[in-house]
Scaffold this active site. Structure first.
Site, PDB file in Angstrom:
ATOM      1  N   LYS A  59      -1.439  -6.900  -9.229  1.00 10.45           N
ATOM      2  CA  LYS A  59      -2.396  -7.027  -8.115  1.00 10.45           C
ATOM      3  C   LYS A  59      -1.933  -5.993  -7.083  1.00 10.45           C
ATOM      4  CE  LYS A  59      -3.236  -8.209  -4.426  1.00 10.45           C
ATOM      5  NZ  LYS A  59      -3.588  -7.223  -3.378  1.00 10.45           N
TER       6      LYS A  59
ATOM      7  N   CYS B 271       9.352   1.847   3.050  1.00 13.62           N
ATOM      8  CA  CYS B 271      10.257   0.710   3.274  1.00 13.62           C
ATOM      9  C   CYS B 271      11.680   1.197   3.510  1.00 13.62           C
ATOM     10  CB  CYS B 271      10.236  -0.210   2.068  1.00 13.62           C
ATOM     11  SG  CYS B 271      10.580   0.681   0.548  1.00 13.62           S
TER      12      CYS B 271
ATOM     13  N   PHE C 192       0.812  -1.225   0.000  1.00 13.91           N
ATOM     14  CA  PHE C 192       0.000   0.000   0.000  1.00 13.91           C
ATOM     15  C   PHE C 192       0.844   1.274   0.000  1.00 13.91           C
ATOM     16  CE2 PHE C 192       0.941  -0.002   4.528  1.00 13.91           C
ATOM     17  CZ  PHE C 192       1.019   1.354   4.814  1.00 13.91           C
TER      18      PHE C 192
ATOM     19  N   GLU D  71      -5.001  -3.608  -1.900  1.00 16.36           N
ATOM     20  CA  GLU D  71      -6.448  -3.357  -1.844  1.00 16.36           C
ATOM     21  C   GLU D  71      -6.768  -2.094  -1.052  1.00 16.36           C
ATOM     22  OE1 GLU D  71      -4.592  -5.608  -0.425  1.00 16.36           O
ATOM     23  OE2 GLU D  71      -5.546  -6.637   1.266  1.00 16.36           O
ATOM     24  N   ARG D  72      -5.755  -1.516  -0.385  1.00 15.63           N
ATOM     25  CA  ARG D  72      -6.045  -0.324   0.416  1.00 15.63           C
ATOM     26  C   ARG D  72      -6.026   0.948  -0.424  1.00 15.63           C
ATOM     27  NH1 ARG D  72      -1.837  -1.965   4.814  1.00 15.63           N
ATOM     28  NH2 ARG D  72      -2.540  -4.090   5.064  1.00 15.63           N
TER      29      ARG D  72
HETATM   30  P1  NAD Z   1       1.577  -6.590   3.012  1.00 20.22           P
HETATM   31  O1  NAD Z   1       2.633  -7.627   3.036  1.00 20.22           O
HETATM   32  O2  NAD Z   1       0.503  -6.644   4.023  1.00 20.22           O
HETATM   33  O3  NAD Z   1       0.820  -6.617   1.592  1.00 20.22           O
HETATM   34  C1  NAD Z   1       1.532  -6.592   0.379  1.00 20.22           C
HETATM   35  C2  NAD Z   1       0.697  -7.293  -0.685  1.00 20.22           C
HETATM   36  O4  NAD Z   1       0.485  -8.648  -0.292  1.00 20.22           O
HETATM   37  C3  NAD Z   1      -0.677  -6.671  -0.900  1.00 20.22           C
HETATM   38  O5  NAD Z   1      -0.940  -6.642  -2.282  1.00 20.22           O
HETATM   39  C4  NAD Z   1      -1.613  -7.611  -0.157  1.00 20.22           C
HETATM   40  O6  NAD Z   1      -2.879  -7.682  -0.743  1.00 20.22           O
HETATM   41  C5  NAD Z   1      -0.904  -8.944  -0.266  1.00 20.22           C
HETATM   42  N1  NAD Z   1      -1.159  -9.790   0.909  1.00 20.22           N
HETATM   43  C6  NAD Z   1      -1.354  -9.387   2.196  1.00 20.22           C
HETATM   44  N2  NAD Z   1      -1.559 -10.454   2.998  1.00 20.22           N
HETATM   45  C7  NAD Z   1      -1.479 -11.542   2.215  1.00 20.22           C
HETATM   46  C8  NAD Z   1      -1.596 -12.950   2.468  1.00 20.22           C
HETATM   47  N3  NAD Z   1      -1.832 -13.423   3.696  1.00 20.22           N
HETATM   48  N4  NAD Z   1      -1.450 -13.814   1.439  1.00 20.22           N
HETATM   49  C9  NAD Z   1      -1.198 -13.340   0.195  1.00 20.22           C
HETATM   50  N5  NAD Z   1      -1.085 -12.016  -0.112  1.00 20.22           N
HETATM   51  C10 NAD Z   1      -1.220 -11.132   0.890  1.00 20.22           C
HETATM   52  O7  NAD Z   1       2.334  -5.181   3.025  1.00 20.22           O
HETATM   53  P2  NAD Z   1       1.694  -3.723   3.147  1.00 20.22           P
HETATM   54  O8  NAD Z   1       1.192  -3.522   4.521  1.00 20.22           O
HETATM   55  O9  NAD Z   1       0.782  -3.472   2.008  1.00 20.22           O
HETATM   56  O10 NAD Z   1       3.004  -2.834   2.902  1.00 20.22           O
HETATM   57  C11 NAD Z   1       3.906  -2.511   3.909  1.00 20.22           C
HETATM   58  C12 NAD Z   1       5.055  -3.497   3.948  1.00 20.22           C
HETATM   59  O11 NAD Z   1       5.726  -3.530   2.697  1.00 20.22           O
HETATM   60  C13 NAD Z   1       6.125  -3.094   4.962  1.00 20.22           C
HETATM   61  O12 NAD Z   1       6.579  -4.259   5.592  1.00 20.22           O
HETATM   62  C14 NAD Z   1       7.216  -2.484   4.093  1.00 20.22           C
HETATM   63  O13 NAD Z   1       8.512  -2.514   4.643  1.00 20.22           O
HETATM   64  C15 NAD Z   1       7.128  -3.343   2.889  1.00 20.22           C
HETATM   65  N6  NAD Z   1       7.725  -2.704   1.729  1.00 20.22           N
HETATM   66  C16 NAD Z   1       8.938  -3.152   1.323  1.00 20.22           C
HETATM   67  C17 NAD Z   1       9.551  -2.553   0.244  1.00 20.22           C
HETATM   68  C18 NAD Z   1      10.883  -3.019  -0.239  1.00 20.22           C
HETATM   69  O14 NAD Z   1      11.302  -2.541  -1.276  1.00 20.22           O
HETATM   70  N7  NAD Z   1      11.566  -3.930   0.409  1.00 20.22           N
HETATM   71  C19 NAD Z   1       8.926  -1.494  -0.426  1.00 20.22           C
HETATM   72  C20 NAD Z   1       7.674  -1.076   0.021  1.00 20.22           C
HETATM   73  C21 NAD Z   1       7.081  -1.698   1.106  1.00 20.22           C
END
Ligand code: NAD
Length: 503
Positions: free
Chosen positions: A180, A288, A156, A183-184
């Protein structure tokens, strides 16, 4: 009494067309985080919808992958111009659903554009190698071909930039793509789809399916998907890596972070304090590459923290659409509750709460998901405010006796995304860059996100897989190598059943 108006519905984009939003199936709420109100609902894809997107992408693949490089480049150039033209529209969409300040969202769009710029140079990036005369009249050359149908699953916190890290390179390299998004904040992805269509991208090359884990699982297991890119939190990144790989897909999965900034006693404290406050509280800490832990060395702590506190007091918190604000809300009520709980845990663990952001009220936005900038000092590595990725406006300070000590703290942390050092010493900076166990390093730079023609990726629990995203490594991820050995000879080579050698 009149029923309240129903929130608008955000649908999928498959095969060049927006799905008519239906009334059946599952939906998720999309909030205005500053007001704490639902502003839209987003359709959640099921297996059948994902299958429809995969079929569209597979059908489009032969045509797009064989489109001449110059023509593909033309589409990317047109896309670049359109994204530039619609930068403000994209930034406003991002801001309204994510909550970040519009200026900050414009920065995100600018960094996305950088990757699209880079992808325009696809004919250069896709050049192979040629060795003439590896044997008599025999040449060997390498070519790189698209992987096929690629999926991108994104978080998100950067609904424009992170998808661009993936789709720009994947599409430029001749693949078809299914995004994909989170969703937020799903709306930016649909504007991207419209702009791609206007840029002349054939239908089915770029598709968007919305949803939660049901949609993700359908992508991870679908036999029609060849490669999966993921960016998000570490537990999900690990799951994606394992599941996609078990299903025979190429996968890169970028995870969460705890980014340390080391402040040496010789640092320019004003510069270091400006840097850490911008990097810790920008986007309400939901980056991140946010600095979430400072590590002061020796007697740097007192002057550094005094300068940090002075700057925190000036941060103006409010709604994202108002450019006079510095920091917006966090993304959801759940995120807010989690952050407040972690702050409470830090207090109970005995850390010094130097600035308390709990209880912040923004006038006229009583239900908004706001948390004020928070600063902890005297944090130790076993405290949950250090071990957990808080992903909110909370900076924790640890005190180290020496640079060695600071490097040890960073090495023992399971994450390895970004880090930085503030110092005037070339020797300290050099030691830091070579010894630190982290993928992206800043020297007097707090958020070292590499430019589009380098690649982005962390180490340890911040990346599962070997290739980083975008830049040269992005092109490697989205292509398969092929090596051709060819002989153009006069006939009558003669029979030889021995193993071929080069001489
Ligand atoms: P998230 O892991 O909750 O969600 C990321 C994606 O995974 C979304 O599209 C979500 O729909 C999907 N998802 C969530 N739960 C799932 C499940 N149980 N099974 C399958 N798919 C699922 O992350 P977020 O809260 O959207 O984003 C924040 C996180 O992303 C933080 O941990 C941040 O550090 C990380 N991030 C990392 C980078 C990087 O480059 N390393 C960049 C941006 C964000």
């Amino acid at each position: 009494m009149q029923a309240p108006p129903r929130p608008k519905t955000i649908g999928h984009f498959i095969n060049g067309a927006h799905d008519a939003p239906g009334d059946s199936g599952r939906f998720g709420d999309v909030y205005d985080p500053a007001r704490g109100e639902v502003q839209a609902r987003v359709a959640f894809a099921d297996d059948a919808t994902v299958d429809r997107a995969v079929r569209a992408a597979r059908t489009a693949l032969p045509g797009w992958s064989r489109t001449p490089l110059g023509k593909r480049s033309d589409v990317m150039f047109a896309m670049r111009e359109l994204v530039k033209k619609h930068s403000l529209d994209l930034a406003k969409l991002v801001s309204s659903e994510h909550g970040k300040i519009v200026n900050d969202a414009e920065g995100e769009v600018a960094r996305a554009l950088e990757v699209i710029d880079f992808a325009c140079a696809l004919p250069h990036a896709l050049k192979g190698q040629f060795s003439e005369g590896v044997s008599r009249n025999v040449d060997t050359y390498s070519i790189r071909q698209p992987v096929g149908v690629c999926a991108g699953i994104t978080p998100f916190n950067f609904p424009m930039m992170v998808p661009a890290w993936m789709f720009a390179v994947a599409v430029a390299a001749g693949n078809t793509f299914i995004l994909k998004p989170s969703e937020r904040d799903p709306s930016a992805s649909l504007l991207i789809a419209d702009l791609f269509k206007q840029a002349g991208l054939p239908d089915g090359v770029f598709n968007v399916v919305h949803g939660d884990k049901v949609a993700v699982n359908a992508l991870l297991t679908h036999p029609g998907i060849d490669a999966v890119s993921f960016v998000g939190s570490t537990p999900i990144a690990r799951y994606i890596y394992e599941t996609a790989a078990a299903n025979g897909k190429r996968v890169q999965a970028l995870g969460g972070a705890k980014n340390h900034m080391v402040v040496m006693p010789d640092a320019d404290m004003g510069l270091a304090a400006d840097a850490v406050v911008s990097a810790a509280y920008g986007s309400a800490g939901q980056r991140c590459m946010a600095i979430s832990a400072s590590v002061t060395v020796g007697d740097a702590a007192e002057p550094f923290l005094a300068a940090v506190k002075e700057r925190i007091a000036k941060i103006k918190v409010g709604a994202g659409h108002d450019r006079s604000n510095d920091m917006g809300p966090v993304v959801t009520a759940q995120a807010r509750a989690r952050i407040l709980d972690l702050i409470e845990q830090g207090v109970r663990a005995g850390a010094t709460l130097a600035v308390d952001g709990r209880g912040l009220q923004v006038s006229g936005l009583d239900d908004g998901f706001f948390v004020g900038p928070t600063l902890f000092d005297r944090v130790t590595p076993e405290m949950s405010i250090y071990t957990e990725e808080i992903f909110g406006p909370v900076l924790v300070n640890l005190r180290a006796a020496s640079l060695e000590d600071a490097l040890g703290i960073i090495a023992r942390n399971p994450y390895g995304n970004g880090t930085s050092i503030f110092t005037r010493s070339g020797a300290a900076a050099h030691k830091f860059q070579s010894d630190v166990e982290v993928g992206m390093v800043g020297i007097n730079v707090p958020i070292p996100v590499p430019v589009g023609y380098y690649s982005f990726g962390g180490w340890k629990n911040s990346l599962f897989g070997d290739l980083h995203v975008y830049g040269e490594e992005g092109f490697r991820f989205y292509t398969r190598g092929k090596v051709v050995t060819s002989r153009w000879d006069e006939p009558a080579a003669g029979l030889n059943l021995g193993f071929p050698t080069h001489k």
